[in-house]
Structure formats: C-alpha cells, structure tokens
Design a protein around this motif. Sequence first.
Motif, mmCIF file in Angstrom:
data_model
loop_
_atom_site.group_PDB
_atom_site.id
_atom_site.type_symbol
_atom_site.label_atom_id
_atom_site.label_comp_id
_atom_site.label_asym_id
_atom_site.label_seq_id
_atom_site.Cartn_x
_atom_site.Cartn_y
_atom_site.Cartn_z
ATOM 1 N N ARG A 11 -39.623 -59.455 9.410
ATOM 2 C CA ARG A 11 -40.492 -59.927 10.488
ATOM 3 C C ARG A 11 -41.817 -59.181 10.411
ATOM 4 N N ARG A 12 -42.901 -59.950 10.418
ATOM 5 C CA ARG A 12 -44.241 -59.375 10.342
ATOM 6 C C ARG A 12 -45.027 -59.694 11.615
ATOM 7 N N TYR A 13 -45.940 -58.816 11.950
ATOM 8 C CA TYR A 13 -46.944 -59.056 12.979
ATOM 9 C C TYR A 13 -48.303 -58.857 12.310
ATOM 10 N N GLY A 14 -48.874 -59.943 11.828
ATOM 11 C CA GLY A 14 -50.094 -59.826 11.048
ATOM 12 C C GLY A 14 -49.809 -59.109 9.740
ATOM 13 N N ASP A 15 -50.521 -58.022 9.510
ATOM 14 C CA ASP A 15 -50.327 -57.249 8.281
ATOM 15 C C ASP A 15 -49.238 -56.199 8.418
ATOM 16 N N VAL A 16 -48.678 -56.048 9.621
ATOM 17 C CA VAL A 16 -47.662 -55.023 9.866
ATOM 18 C C VAL A 16 -46.263 -55.609 9.635
ATOM 19 N N ILE A 17 -45.480 -54.940 8.808
ATOM 20 C CA ILE A 17 -44.095 -55.356 8.569
ATOM 21 C C ILE A 17 -43.202 -54.571 9.522
ATOM 22 N N THR A 44 -37.838 -55.269 17.836
ATOM 23 C CA THR A 44 -37.976 -56.508 17.057
ATOM 24 C C THR A 44 -36.612 -57.013 16.615
ATOM 25 N N LEU A 45 -35.743 -56.124 16.142
ATOM 26 C CA LEU A 45 -34.407 -56.540 15.723
ATOM 27 C C LEU A 45 -33.624 -57.100 16.906
ATOM 28 N N ALA A 46 -33.711 -56.442 18.053
ATOM 29 C CA ALA A 46 -33.026 -56.942 19.246
ATOM 30 C C ALA A 46 -33.553 -58.322 19.635
ATOM 31 N N SER A 47 -34.862 -58.538 19.504
ATOM 32 C CA SER A 47 -35.444 -59.830 19.880
ATOM 33 C C SER A 47 -34.998 -60.945 18.940
ATOM 34 N N LEU A 48 -34.725 -60.630 17.679
ATOM 35 C CA LEU A 48 -34.215 -61.639 16.746
ATOM 36 C C LEU A 48 -32.775 -62.004 17.089
ATOM 37 N N ILE A 49 -31.973 -60.990 17.390
ATOM 38 C CA ILE A 49 -30.558 -61.228 17.694
ATOM 39 C C ILE A 49 -30.403 -62.013 18.994
ATOM 40 N N THR A 50 -31.302 -61.788 19.941
ATOM 41 C CA THR A 50 -31.207 -62.492 21.225
ATOM 42 C C THR A 50 -31.961 -63.820 21.223
ATOM 43 N N GLY A 51 -32.603 -64.173 20.105
ATOM 44 C CA GLY A 51 -33.263 -65.465 20.005
ATOM 45 C C GLY A 51 -34.642 -65.526 20.607
ATOM 46 N N VAL A 52 -35.208 -64.390 20.995
ATOM 47 C CA VAL A 52 -36.554 -64.383 21.566
ATOM 48 C C VAL A 52 -37.599 -64.644 20.481
ATOM 49 N N ARG A 53 -37.332 -64.123 19.282
ATOM 50 C CA ARG A 53 -38.236 -64.341 18.150
ATOM 51 C C ARG A 53 -37.437 -64.860 16.962
ATOM 52 N N ARG A 54 -38.165 -65.434 16.003
ATOM 53 C CA ARG A 54 -37.560 -65.892 14.760
ATOM 54 C C ARG A 54 -37.953 -64.956 13.624
ATOM 55 N N PRO A 55 -37.061 -64.769 12.660
ATOM 56 C CA PRO A 55 -37.459 -63.980 11.486
ATOM 57 C C PRO A 55 -38.399 -64.785 10.600
ATOM 58 N N ASP A 56 -39.278 -64.090 9.902
ATOM 59 C CA ASP A 56 -40.113 -64.755 8.902
ATOM 60 C C ASP A 56 -39.293 -65.104 7.669
ATOM 61 N N GLN A 57 -38.321 -64.254 7.378
ATOM 62 C CA GLN A 57 -37.383 -64.501 6.280
ATOM 63 C C GLN A 57 -36.005 -64.038 6.733
ATOM 64 N N GLY A 58 -34.963 -64.601 6.097
ATOM 65 C CA GLY A 58 -33.603 -64.204 6.432
ATOM 66 C C GLY A 58 -33.002 -65.073 7.522
ATOM 67 N N ARG A 59 -31.819 -64.685 7.968
ATOM 68 C CA ARG A 59 -31.071 -65.507 8.923
ATOM 69 C C ARG A 59 -30.388 -64.616 9.961
ATOM 70 N N VAL A 199 -29.507 -46.265 12.117
ATOM 71 C CA VAL A 199 -30.811 -45.615 12.228
ATOM 72 C C VAL A 199 -31.855 -46.454 11.508
ATOM 73 N N LEU A 200 -32.886 -46.858 12.252
ATOM 74 C CA LEU A 200 -34.007 -47.604 11.672
ATOM 75 C C LEU A 200 -35.214 -46.687 11.515
ATOM 76 N N GLY A 201 -35.921 -46.867 10.421
ATOM 77 C CA GLY A 201 -37.157 -46.134 10.209
ATOM 78 C C GLY A 201 -38.023 -46.884 9.224
ATOM 79 N N HIS A 202 -39.312 -46.999 9.541
ATOM 80 C CA HIS A 202 -40.242 -47.692 8.650
ATOM 81 C C HIS A 202 -39.790 -49.129 8.386
ATOM 82 N N GLY A 203 -39.123 -49.752 9.380
ATOM 83 C CA GLY A 203 -38.712 -51.141 9.255
ATOM 84 C C GLY A 203 -37.477 -51.369 8.414
ATOM 85 N N ARG A 204 -36.761 -50.300 8.068
ATOM 86 C CA ARG A 204 -35.572 -50.428 7.238
ATOM 87 C C ARG A 204 -34.393 -49.677 7.836
#
Length: 294
Positions: A11-17, A44-59, A199-204
């Motif tokens: 998931r990206r926000y502009g140039d930010v991953i 961001t991960l919570a928002s994908l799981i709850t359907g608030v946002r869509r991933p740019d890639q993946g499922r 543990v998440l860090g740097h988007g991973r």
Amino acid sequence: MILAEAIEVTRRYGDVIALDNVSLQVAEGELVGLLGPNGAGKTTLASLITGVRRPDQGRVTLCGGDPRDPRTRKALGVTPQETGLPATLRVGEVVDFVAAHYPDPVPRAELLDQFGIADLAKRQTGGLSGGQKRRLAIALAFVGRPRVVVLDEPTTGLDVQSRRGLWDAIKAYHAGGGTVLLSSHYLEEIEALADRVVVLGHGRVLADDTVTAVRGMVGVRRVSFALAGEPPALPGVVAVERHEDRTHLLTPDSDALVRALVASDVDFRDLEVAPTSLEEAFLAITKEPATAAA
C-alpha cells in the motif's frame, strides 16, 4: 481456520510505501499483538483487514470473504484510532443504534456493565471525557458478538485502572473463543494480552512469533545490580541504564559480563540476571539500520 489474512500486500500513499509486500494470518481463537513505531504501517494494515482501504497489490480476506462486503463485515468488530461519536446522542442510544445493525447483539445493560460504563448510559456523548469516549468506542466493537475484533491503539489516553479493566474485558472475549488483532504502543499491554507478536518496521514484518521468542531474537540479557557511583567499563555492554541506585547493563553474554564485574572489585550488591523485556526487544528489532559510510 484463518479469519483474517493479508497476502503479499503493498500500500502506497503517493511516493511513500506504507506496506511493502506484507503477509499476515490470524487464525480463529488467536490474540495477536501488532507492534511498530509510528509510520511502521500498523494502522494501514488494520485498515486493509477491516475493508476501509484497498491494497495496491496483494489480497486481503476476512472470514473467507471480501472485507468490504457488508455481509462479511457483520462478523467484524472494530475500534479505530480515532472515533467520532454523535455529540447529542446519549451513550445508551449510541449502543442501541450500533446494535440495530446486528442480528443478535449483546444487550445494552450487559455490554455497558462489561466495559465499566453502565453509569454513563444517560449521558450525552458530547459531555464525556476523552477516556470515557474511548471506553465506549471499545465497547461498541463487541456489541455485535463479532468473530474477530480489530483494535487499533485501543487504550490510548486511559488511566491505569481503566486500561486494566478493558484488558479484563478483552481477555474474557478471547477466553470465550474470540479472535483479536490488537495494535498498541503499550508494550506492557501486548505482554499482558497477546499469544503472538507481529513486529512491523519500515513497512515490513520484522518478527512474527511468541512474546518469549521475540524477546529472545535479539539475544540480549539484562544484568542489574545496586552500586554507589558509576559502573566500571565492562566488555560486551550494549546499553547502560541507571534508575536511582540500580545499574542495568544489556549484554549478549551475561556470564562473561558477570565474571568481569566480579573481577573488577567494585562494591556491588543485589545482582540479578534476567531476559530483556519486550520493550527492549522491540526497540532493538525496529532500530534504524546503520547507514554505510560514503
């Protein structure tokens, strides 16, 4: 059964991953703690799981379906970081409104009592304190008897007593077979509640294991003792902390450190060797990588 799953999501926000090829599974009956510094991608991960946002890639799937499908969302309870409550409605009216969206909601009195806010039932939400609003927002996540609950920083701003009361309510839900994904900055909260830590860090995803295993990943132990004055220079010390008359040394080889401490002839007492806390492990795992010299 897997109730919540993210498969190689980006998931990206502009140039930010915000998330970079992240995968996560939450099985039925698990209580998973999600840790990470600000900007790590937890919300961001919570928002994908709850359907608030869509991933740019993946499922992403929720209870085997699309988290944006209203039929799937009936099995979900959510407390986001920020919750807007209609200021003119009373607490009991807000509970009734949310409960009307579910086929078998928890009775109002039972829910309010469970979360320690029964005395607020007739109060308008606009007149509640920040902590009272937060307790109501968490209670609303459980009103529909959800199969899975996602709590994003649920106890931020609460006093110690209120926080521990909510811990008891979350534990009771989990003990009854409920599934929880809990994002928190309170490391004590994760230690108290979670079966598993991601543990998440740097988007991973930097770690995904039990609390004990995450502590052990950094291979560091804490050597503590009482000492008047400054401790001597000792080998293998990666961090030093002082609290009143006690000195705490972090080291990957506690045996060697203790031998060196004894050989130094300093007048110490009350020696204690213990595993690192989850906080220390968390800080070590999410530490920014060193920048190579040009």
